[in-house]
Design a protein around this motif. Structure first.
Motif, PDB file in Angstrom:
ATOM      1  N   HIS A 158      38.052  37.567  35.715  1.00 28.90           N
ATOM      2  CA  HIS A 158      39.400  37.029  35.655  1.00 28.90           C
ATOM      3  C   HIS A 158      39.541  35.938  36.707  1.00 28.90           C
ATOM      4  CE1 HIS A 158      41.159  40.950  33.749  1.00 28.90           C
ATOM      5  NE2 HIS A 158      40.164  40.428  33.061  1.00 28.90           N
ATOM      6  N   ARG A 190      38.050  35.055  31.617  1.00 20.47           N
ATOM      7  CA  ARG A 190      39.452  34.890  31.246  1.00 20.47           C
ATOM      8  C   ARG A 190      40.172  34.121  32.350  1.00 20.47           C
ATOM      9  NH1 ARG A 190      41.840  38.883  27.686  1.00 20.47           N
ATOM     10  NH2 ARG A 190      40.203  40.003  26.550  1.00 20.47           N
ATOM     11  N   LEU A 231      34.138  44.383  36.331  1.00 21.36           N
ATOM     12  CA  LEU A 231      35.141  43.352  36.564  1.00 21.36           C
ATOM     13  C   LEU A 231      34.891  42.600  37.857  1.00 21.36           C
ATOM     14  CD1 LEU A 231      38.027  42.181  35.810  1.00 21.36           C
ATOM     15  CD2 LEU A 231      38.956  43.991  37.292  1.00 21.36           C
ATOM     16  N   ASP A 265      46.931  41.892  34.473  1.00 22.87           N
ATOM     17  CA  ASP A 265      46.529  42.397  35.782  1.00 22.87           C
ATOM     18  C   ASP A 265      47.810  42.707  36.548  1.00 22.87           C
ATOM     19  OD1 ASP A 265      43.980  41.873  35.006  1.00 22.87           O
ATOM     20  OD2 ASP A 265      43.541  40.385  36.547  1.00 22.87           O
ATOM     21  N   GLY A 281      44.288  44.952  32.283  1.00 23.14           N
ATOM     22  CA  GLY A 281      43.084  44.283  32.760  1.00 23.14           C
ATOM     23  C   GLY A 281      42.623  44.833  34.089  1.00 23.14           C
ATOM     24  N   SER A 282      43.554  45.009  35.016  1.00 27.71           N
ATOM     25  CA  SER A 282      43.257  45.609  36.312  1.00 27.71           C
ATOM     26  C   SER A 282      44.560  45.951  37.012  1.00 27.71           C
ATOM     27  CB  SER A 282      42.438  44.655  37.206  1.00 27.71           C
ATOM     28  OG  SER A 282      43.259  43.619  37.713  1.00 27.71           O
ATOM     29  N   GLN A 305      33.582  41.395  32.637  1.00 26.54           N
ATOM     30  CA  GLN A 305      34.723  40.505  32.497  1.00 26.54           C
ATOM     31  C   GLN A 305      35.051  39.883  33.849  1.00 26.54           C
ATOM     32  OE1 GLN A 305      39.162  41.375  30.938  1.00 26.54           O
ATOM     33  NE2 GLN A 305      37.564  41.690  29.394  1.00 26.54           N
ATOM     34  N   ARG A 353      41.005  34.621  42.710  1.00 23.83           N
ATOM     35  CA  ARG A 353      42.392  34.158  42.763  1.00 23.83           C
ATOM     36  C   ARG A 353      42.448  32.858  43.568  1.00 23.83           C
ATOM     37  NH1 ARG A 353      46.307  37.286  45.084  1.00 23.83           N
ATOM     38  NH2 ARG A 353      47.818  37.132  43.389  1.00 23.83           N
ATOM     39  N   VAL A 407      37.215  39.367  40.026  1.00 21.68           N
ATOM     40  CA  VAL A 407      38.468  38.610  40.014  1.00 21.68           C
ATOM     41  C   VAL A 407      38.382  37.514  41.073  1.00 21.68           C
ATOM     42  CG1 VAL A 407      40.973  38.694  40.306  1.00 21.68           C
ATOM     43  CG2 VAL A 407      39.773  40.655  39.295  1.00 21.68           C
ATOM     44  N   GLU A 454      48.706  37.717  35.529  1.00 25.92           N
ATOM     45  CA  GLU A 454      48.973  38.691  36.579  1.00 25.92           C
ATOM     46  C   GLU A 454      50.461  38.990  36.624  1.00 25.92           C
ATOM     47  OE1 GLU A 454      46.950  38.375  40.510  1.00 25.92           O
ATOM     48  OE2 GLU A 454      49.018  38.246  41.256  1.00 25.92           O
ATOM     49  N   LEU A 487      42.366  33.518  38.229  1.00 28.81           N
ATOM     50  CA  LEU A 487      43.825  33.455  38.244  1.00 28.81           C
ATOM     51  C   LEU A 487      44.322  32.451  39.277  1.00 28.81           C
ATOM     52  CD1 LEU A 487      44.286  37.296  38.066  1.00 28.81           C
ATOM     53  CD2 LEU A 487      44.931  35.706  36.261  1.00 28.81           C
ATOM     54  N   VAL A 530      44.966  36.095  29.846  1.00 28.52           N
ATOM     55  CA  VAL A 530      45.244  37.046  30.924  1.00 28.52           C
ATOM     56  C   VAL A 530      46.381  36.498  31.766  1.00 28.52           C
ATOM     57  CG1 VAL A 530      43.533  35.986  32.466  1.00 28.52           C
ATOM     58  CG2 VAL A 530      44.217  38.355  32.854  1.00 28.52           C
TER      59      VAL A 530
END
Length: 334
Positions: A268, A16, A220, A83, A135-136, A266, A224, A222, A55, A270, A53
């Motif tokens: 993410h 995502r 998960l 998130d 999501g988180s 999943q 960033r 992530v 944040e 971002l 998604v």
């Protein structure tokens, strides 16, 4: 984005892509939101029609309200997730007294205050969790949150208070991912089921976080993207986050993103370079690159990225806190 892989191909988790805030002032004034979609509801519906998604940055500056969380869930399509960044007091950042509930002091050392803030934060995100839209919860720890026994105890308390939540952790002190600490950090996060957050940022500063992408939770991962501005450690918010990613810079991450997606349910991705339309355009480019690169390709393992379940390790001697520093930005998400 996800796929079923036949034969010897590895099943990919869902990828995502989105941005860190959909209401940043520079974005809302950029013209990216079309006429008729510039109120609170219209902005979110427009954003959610393009990304799966987002944040929530505003929850760092003020405790989220159940009513607002419910509206977010109602205004987004099934499967869209949020998130949510943890409130500043819960991660050891300076907190304005005006944002505290019931006139409580912004004193994280007061157990009654801390319990009240945790309760209000949990109530605020409960509509998202109940609707399957959480999501988180992102715990972004400050640069003075250094590895050591006290930090380990703090994470243990966070784990106890967030049991059952999907939790992601971003460290802003580079020591967590240096060679002498990386295995311990992975073991610590894996022990509590917390997802390690990988970051992309400039690598020219003493405070630069290495671009490692360990997997510490099977649920998960992530990543960033903060931009690669050399003004990260100083200057205004615009100076720190003003960065336009080139397509080649984003393409560098494709092998790592595919590798991560092969080890988690999943992923993410971002973008936090929230100046004007830079973040949404980078997110759009990344979506296109991921789509063209093929989510069901055979994965190339990156030896620099540690595996999911790191072994337990003893904590090195504790280092001391460096003291508070100012927070970075405010946003309006409603």
């Amino acid at each position: 984005m996800g796929s079923h892989n036949p034969g010897n191909r590895i099943r990919m988790g869902e990828i995502r892509v989105g941005t860190c805030s959909w209401t940043d002032r520079a974005l809302t004034g950029s013209g990216w939101y079309p006429p008729g979609r510039r109120d609170a509801e219209g902005r979110l519906r427009h954003y959610a029609g393009r990304f799966p998604v987002v944040e929530v940055d505003s929850s760092y500056y003020a405790l989220p309200s159940p009513r607002t969380s419910l509206l977010w869930a109602e205004r987004t399509p099934p499967g869209f997730v949020f998130d949510v960044k943890a409130f500043s007091l819960l991660t050891g950042h300076p907190t304005r007294g005006s944002t505290m509930p019931g006139g409580l002091p912004a004193d994280p050392g007061d157990a009654k205050v801390l319990n009240a803030v945790w309760r209000r934060f949990a109530e605020g995100i409960e509509p998202l969790r109940a609707a399957g839209r959480l999501g988180s919860v992102l715990f972004q720890f400050p640069p003075w949150f250094r590895p050591g026994q006290r930090a380990g105890a703090f994470l243990r308390e966070c784990a106890a208070r967030t049991a059952g939540w999907p939790v992601a952790v971003e460290f802003r002190h580079p020591g967590w991912w240096r060679s002498e600490w990386a295995d311990v950090t992975c073991a610590l996060l894996a022990r509590y089921g917390m997802a390690a957050v990988a970051v992309d940022m400039t690598q020219t500063l003493p405070v630069s976080i290495p671009p490692v992408a360990p997997v510490t939770s099977p649920r998960l991962s992530v990543v960033r993207f903060h931009g690669r501005s050399a003004a990260w450690g100083s200057g205004s918010k615009e100076d720190r986050f003003r960065y336009e990613y080139g397509e080649d810079e984003l393409a560098e991450w494709l092998p790592r993103l595919h590798s991560l997606a092969g080890r988690v349910e999943q992923l993410h991705v971002l973008f936090n370079n929230c100046c004007g339309t830079a973040a949404v355009r980078a997110a759009e480019t990344m979506q296109r690159l991921l789509s063209h690169s093929g989510a069901d390709q055979t994965l190339a393992r990156d030896g620099a990225n540690t595996a999911a379940s790191a072994p337990a390790a003893a904590m090195p001697a504790e280092t001391h806190s460096a003291g508070p520093q100012p927070s970075r930005k405010a946003s309006r998400e409603a």
